[in-house]
Design an enzyme around this catalytic site. Structure first.
Site, PDB file in Angstrom:
ATOM      1  N   CYS A  13       0.859  -1.183   0.000  1.00  0.00           N
ATOM      2  CA  CYS A  13       0.000   0.000   0.000  1.00  0.00           C
ATOM      3  C   CYS A  13       0.898   1.237   0.000  1.00  0.00           C
ATOM      4  CB  CYS A  13      -0.982  -0.003   1.173  1.00  0.00           C
ATOM      5  SG  CYS A  13      -0.234   0.180   2.813  1.00  0.00           S
ATOM      6  N   ARG A  19      -3.116  -0.667   5.457  1.00  0.00           N
ATOM      7  CA  ARG A  19      -3.718  -1.761   4.699  1.00  0.00           C
ATOM      8  C   ARG A  19      -2.799  -2.958   4.487  1.00  0.00           C
ATOM      9  NH1 ARG A  19      -5.401   1.900  -0.237  1.00  0.00           N
ATOM     10  NH2 ARG A  19      -3.392   2.815   0.394  1.00  0.00           N
ATOM     11  N   ASP A 130      -7.920   3.491   1.721  1.00  0.00           N
ATOM     12  CA  ASP A 130      -6.991   3.815   2.799  1.00  0.00           C
ATOM     13  C   ASP A 130      -7.771   4.352   4.003  1.00  0.00           C
ATOM     14  OD1 ASP A 130      -4.875   4.576   4.402  1.00  0.00           O
ATOM     15  OD2 ASP A 130      -3.820   5.664   2.819  1.00  0.00           O
TER      16      ASP A 130
END
Length: 158
Positions: A13, A19, A130
């Site tokens: 990420c 994440r 996100d």
């Protein structure tokens, strides 16, 4: 901390604190529960340098604790070597995918299959948003998406 195995996956990420460490921890638990952890090398990384050296976001850690999953990771940026040594690089959104494809074009011996983790979601939610600027419920959504996607990915590659 990467593990040695015959298959390998790197979760990616933007910052490697929300994440991707959640996806990494979820996948580690799944392969452990299936008794196939020795077959896998698992890690996570960032496309950026923003959070290098930092632990996962405390909200993500709290979410994982609630689900009985241990997180142990320090953020790092993806390297050229990652593209050459991982079988799969699974990312969270289109921006990650663009960054990874651009970086992979600079690696001569890229063997990794670069995909969105969400492409494995049985509920067809392609993007894992996100949660950094969100709240605890946003981290729970990420956890649930990662769980669905990681289960499907493991079934496909098992």
């Amino acid at each position: 901390m990467a593990e040695v195995g015959s298959k390998s996956v790197l979760f990616v990420c933007l910052g490697n604190i929300c994440r991707s460490p959640i996806a990494e921890a979820v996948f580690r638990k799944l392969v452990t529960d299936e008794n196939v952890s020795d077959n896998w090398r698992i890690d996570s990384a960032a496309t950026s340098t923003y959070e290098v050296g930092n632990p996962p976001d405390y909200r993500g850690q709290n979410c994982m604790k609630k689900h009985g999953i241990h997180m142990q990771h320090i953020a790092r940026q993806i390297t050229r070597e990652d593209f050459a040594t991982f079988d799969y690089i699974l990312c969270m959104d289109e921006s990650n995918l663009r960054d990874l494809n651009r970086k992979s074009n600079q690696v001569k011996n890229c063997k990794a299959k670069i995909e969105l983790l969400g492409s494995y979601d049985p509920q067809k939610q392609l993007i894992i948003e996100d949660p950094y600027y969100g709240n605890d419920s946003d981290f729970e959504v990420v956890y649930q998406q990662c769980l669905r996607c990681c289960k499907a990915f493991l079934e496909k590659t098992h």
